[in-house]
Design an enzyme around this catalytic site. Structure first.
Site, PDB file in Angstrom:
ATOM      1  N   ASP A   1       0.830  -1.207   0.000  1.00 28.86           N
ATOM      2  CA  ASP A   1       0.000   0.000   0.000  1.00 28.86           C
ATOM      3  C   ASP A   1       0.866   1.258   0.000  1.00 28.86           C
ATOM      4  O   ASP A   1       0.888   2.033   0.971  1.00 28.86           O
ATOM      5  CB  ASP A   1      -0.948  -0.018   1.193  1.00 28.86           C
ATOM      6  CG  ASP A   1      -2.000  -1.096   1.059  1.00 28.86           C
ATOM      7  OD1 ASP A   1      -2.216  -1.562  -0.070  1.00 28.86           O
ATOM      8  OD2 ASP A   1      -2.604  -1.477   2.076  1.00 28.86           O
TER       9      ASP A   1
ATOM     10  N   LYS B   1      -0.308  -8.019  -3.398  1.00 27.70           N
ATOM     11  CA  LYS B   1      -1.633  -7.407  -3.312  1.00 27.70           C
ATOM     12  C   LYS B   1      -1.504  -5.902  -3.494  1.00 27.70           C
ATOM     13  O   LYS B   1      -0.773  -5.240  -2.747  1.00 27.70           O
ATOM     14  CB  LYS B   1      -2.305  -7.726  -1.972  1.00 27.70           C
ATOM     15  CG  LYS B   1      -3.742  -7.197  -1.867  1.00 27.70           C
ATOM     16  CD  LYS B   1      -4.470  -7.814  -0.698  1.00 27.70           C
ATOM     17  CE  LYS B   1      -4.116  -7.175   0.615  1.00 27.70           C
ATOM     18  NZ  LYS B   1      -4.698  -5.814   0.773  1.00 27.70           N
TER      19      LYS B   1
ATOM     20  N   ASP C   1      -6.634  -5.687  -5.122  1.00 30.91           N
ATOM     21  CA  ASP C   1      -7.624  -5.740  -4.042  1.00 30.91           C
ATOM     22  C   ASP C   1      -8.710  -4.679  -4.277  1.00 30.91           C
ATOM     23  O   ASP C   1      -8.892  -3.763  -3.478  1.00 30.91           O
ATOM     24  CB  ASP C   1      -6.922  -5.520  -2.701  1.00 30.91           C
ATOM     25  CG  ASP C   1      -7.800  -5.880  -1.521  1.00 30.91           C
ATOM     26  OD1 ASP C   1      -8.871  -6.477  -1.732  1.00 30.91           O
ATOM     27  OD2 ASP C   1      -7.412  -5.568  -0.380  1.00 30.91           O
TER      28      ASP C   1
ATOM     29  N   LYS D   1     -12.019  -5.106  -4.514  1.00 31.21           N
ATOM     30  CA  LYS D   1     -13.262  -5.337  -3.777  1.00 31.21           C
ATOM     31  C   LYS D   1     -14.478  -4.834  -4.563  1.00 31.21           C
ATOM     32  O   LYS D   1     -15.269  -4.014  -4.087  1.00 31.21           O
ATOM     33  CB  LYS D   1     -13.222  -4.709  -2.395  1.00 31.21           C
ATOM     34  CG  LYS D   1     -12.173  -5.304  -1.460  1.00 31.21           C
ATOM     35  CD  LYS D   1     -12.280  -4.731  -0.069  1.00 31.21           C
ATOM     36  CE  LYS D   1     -11.251  -5.350   0.872  1.00 31.21           C
ATOM     37  NZ  LYS D   1      -9.883  -4.912   0.556  1.00 31.21           N
TER      38      LYS D   1
ATOM     39  N   ASP E   1     -20.502  -3.889  -7.196  1.00 31.93           N
ATOM     40  CA  ASP E   1     -21.568  -3.213  -7.936  1.00 31.93           C
ATOM     41  C   ASP E   1     -22.330  -4.231  -8.780  1.00 31.93           C
ATOM     42  O   ASP E   1     -22.031  -5.432  -8.748  1.00 31.93           O
ATOM     43  CB  ASP E   1     -20.976  -2.104  -8.817  1.00 31.93           C
ATOM     44  CG  ASP E   1     -21.889  -0.894  -8.923  1.00 31.93           C
ATOM     45  OD1 ASP E   1     -23.103  -1.098  -9.141  1.00 31.93           O
ATOM     46  OD2 ASP E   1     -21.401   0.236  -8.785  1.00 31.93           O
TER      47      ASP E   1
ATOM     48  N   SER F   1     -11.205  -8.657   8.578  1.00 31.77           N
ATOM     49  CA  SER F   1     -10.382  -8.612   9.790  1.00 31.77           C
ATOM     50  C   SER F   1     -10.579  -7.341  10.601  1.00 31.77           C
ATOM     51  O   SER F   1      -9.991  -7.189  11.668  1.00 31.77           O
ATOM     52  CB  SER F   1      -8.895  -8.737   9.409  1.00 31.77           C
ATOM     53  OG  SER F   1      -8.513  -7.707   8.515  1.00 31.77           O
TER      54      SER F   1
ATOM     55  N   GLN G   1      -8.242  -2.150  12.702  1.00 30.29           N
ATOM     56  CA  GLN G   1      -7.675  -3.331  12.054  1.00 30.29           C
ATOM     57  C   GLN G   1      -7.109  -4.255  13.128  1.00 30.29           C
ATOM     58  O   GLN G   1      -6.259  -3.863  13.925  1.00 30.29           O
ATOM     59  CB  GLN G   1      -6.560  -2.929  11.084  1.00 30.29           C
ATOM     60  CG  GLN G   1      -5.750  -4.106  10.526  1.00 30.29           C
ATOM     61  CD  GLN G   1      -6.578  -5.012   9.644  1.00 30.29           C
ATOM     62  OE1 GLN G   1      -7.161  -4.594   8.669  1.00 30.29           O
ATOM     63  NE2 GLN G   1      -6.634  -6.279   9.998  1.00 30.29           N
TER      64      GLN G   1
ATOM     65  N   GLY H   1       1.329  -6.517   5.389  1.00 27.85           N
ATOM     66  CA  GLY H   1       1.526  -5.210   4.766  1.00 27.85           C
ATOM     67  C   GLY H   1       2.554  -4.374   5.491  1.00 27.85           C
ATOM     68  O   GLY H   1       3.748  -4.455   5.239  1.00 27.85           O
ATOM     69  N   ARG H   2       2.073  -3.569   6.447  1.00 26.80           N
ATOM     70  CA  ARG H   2       2.951  -2.634   7.143  1.00 26.80           C
ATOM     71  C   ARG H   2       4.081  -3.321   7.898  1.00 26.80           C
ATOM     72  O   ARG H   2       5.139  -2.726   8.115  1.00 26.80           O
ATOM     73  CB  ARG H   2       2.113  -1.770   8.099  1.00 26.80           C
ATOM     74  CG  ARG H   2       1.360  -0.657   7.377  1.00 26.80           C
ATOM     75  CD  ARG H   2       0.365   0.030   8.289  1.00 26.80           C
ATOM     76  NE  ARG H   2      -0.900  -0.686   8.392  1.00 26.80           N
ATOM     77  CZ  ARG H   2      -1.949  -0.259   9.087  1.00 26.80           C
ATOM     78  NH1 ARG H   2      -1.869   0.877   9.757  1.00 26.80           N
ATOM     79  NH2 ARG H   2      -3.073  -0.949   9.109  1.00 26.80           N
TER      80      ARG H   2
END
Length: 478
Positions: free
Chosen positions: A251, A273, A304, A306, A309, A366, A425, A445-446
């Site tokens: 990210d 991702k 990702d 998501k 619609d 999560s 989170q 991720g982080r």
């Protein structure tokens, strides 16, 4: 002709007359056209048909079987099981489609003791998967579940799948027998009968189900052989070859920083991702470089996105616009909230020249306080079963969400210490998500991206995750 045969023929005609069996052209769950369709749910509106079915099952097989309990596969078989229970004065058990989120959280309702036998009642079997789900939950309770009585066997692999799992069946009809009777009674002609027979021979409608064994105990190599989605197969192979089940959630908002980070850690991940819509300088050159790095380091790309619609909009979001996700992402994340039209849209996009792609359906989240319920998760998994060729797996937090070894459990929210950030989170440890929660691919991720030495941290996560996976499949979990 004996009386039993006459009544079997009477039932066949009745099922045709009330449209419980239809002929024409219908869409199957997988999107394939079929000339015959069964909907035995309508029988609840016809007491005489219900009584005839229960009488025939009782006379045909039930009264010769020694069992303590009866359990109908939810939901169509429940009324038939109830009638049999009353007639035979046998205890009935009920299996839930999903566990309650409160109270005992039991899947099997009723009074029983471990070691007792339970006879399963089902309306129609194709692959036998619904019967096997019931068998699994009964056996978890220590009950003996090795026999089933079926109204109709479609003769598409269900009997064989059940036999492999030590379940023997008896059916009132096979598809062949039903067709034969309806031709004799002039309900359908030989042209339609031959069309149905041809369909049965040429259409592999039933999924091969080799084992009820916990999917988390199977190796990635074993599961790759079962997969029906090309992306899932590739991912299983990559994980096995690289000895990595680590997915990096990258990210970052700069293309230069993203590509630089991949150069550092790409060797150690199986999946990358991305969130394309947060990248401030997104461009075509970036996606070309991204694909080249994926090839160089042998990992797949998950956007990702998501999607959530209507189908037509999702088809455009997937293939058009600035990002043109379908051109560079191997797989995407999708919400099940809009219904199966969203899966149809991506499936159709793949059929229209995009090529093999995959979908991870969001079954659980999560984040603290999310609104996804156990029933929503169960319905998501059920919906996905209609699209085995496009489904790569599920984004979820618990191994109880699904047990089909063809699909991959992608679990986000992982750090070395259990914690929660200021935005809700919730993080779990690598050991917990692999051994307790059933994760196949773990998203970090982080914990890597913000580390002083991202490569060293990626290696650490990779090794810890892989060692816990090896513990899991060896069965050596204390």
């Amino acid at each position: 002709m004996n009386n039993e045969q006459q009544r079997i023929e009477e039932l066949a005609v009745n099922l045709f007359n009330i449209n419980a069996v239809k002929f024409g052209e219908f869409d199957t769950k997988s999107g394939i056209k079929t000339p015959v369709y069964f909907d035995l749910r309508v029988i609840v509106s016809y007491p005489d048909v219900m009584e005839l079915i229960s009488d025939l099952i009782y006379e045909f097989a039930f009264k010769e079987m020694d069992c303590v309990h009866i359990c109908g596969v939810p939901y169509t078989a429940l009324p038939i099981a109830t009638l049999l229970s009353v007639r035979a004065k046998k205890s009935m058990l009920m299996r839930r489609k999903e566990a309650k989120a409160y109270g005992t959280k039991k899947m099997i309702e009723g009074h029983y003791e471990a070691g007792q036998s339970c006879l399963i009642i089902e309306d129609v079997i194709t692959s036998g998967s619904s019967v096997l789900e019931t068998v699994k939950d009964l056996r978890k309770e220590g009950l003996k579940a090795d026999r089933a009585l079926i109204i109709l066997d479609r003769e598409q692999g269900g009997r064989e799948n059940l036999a492999k799992n030590d379940v023997q069946i008896k059916s009132l009809f096979t598809m062949s027998k039903l067709i034969e009777i309806l031709v004799q009674k002039e309900k359908i002609d030989n042209t339609m009968a031959n069309k149905v027979k041809k369909y049965l021979l040429e259409t592999p409608a039933a999924v091969k189900i080799d084992s009820l064994e916990d999917r988390t105990l199977l190796t990635y190599e074993q599961r790759s052989e079962l997969s029906t989605n090309t992306v899932a197969k590739r991912l299983f192979h990559i994980m096995s070859a690289k000895k990595s089940n680590l997915c990096l959630s990258i990210d970052l908002t700069s293309t230069i920083k993203i590509l630089d980070m991949i150069e550092k850690v790409g060797e150690h991940i199986c999946l990358l991702k991305t969130h394309a819509d947060i990248i401030e300088d997104f461009n075509t050159d970036f996606t070309v470089s991204l694909k080249n790095l994926a090839k160089k380091f042998n990992f797949l790309i998950l956007e990702d996105r998501k999607f959530a619609d209507i189908g037509n909009t999702v088809a455009l979001q997937y293939s058009k616009g600035i990002h043109k996700i379908a051109e560079w992402a191997d797989c995407v994340t999708v919400h099940s909230l809009p219904g199966e039209g969203i899966l149809k849209a991506i499936n159709n996009s793949c059929d229209n020249g995009i090529g093999s792609r995959g979908v991870f359906l969001l079954a659980e989240m999560s984040s603290e306080g999310n609104l996804i319920t156990t029933e929503y998760t169960a319905q998501t998994v059920k919906m996905a079963s209609k699209y085995p060729n496009v489904l790569t797996g599920f984004v979820c937090q618990t191994k109880e969400s699904f047990n089909d070894p063809r699909y991959i459990q992608l679990t986000p929210g992982v750090q070395f210490e259990c914690s929660k950030d200021e935005l809700g989170q919730v993080y779990n440890t690598p050991e917990k998500v692999i051994l307790e929660k059933g994760a196949d691919v773990v998203v970090v991720g982080r914990g890597i991206v913000t580390a002083k030495n991202p490569e060293a941290q990626a290696v650490l996560y990779k090794n810890v995750l892989w060692s816990n996976y090896l513990r899991r499949v060896s069965g050596k979990i204390e």
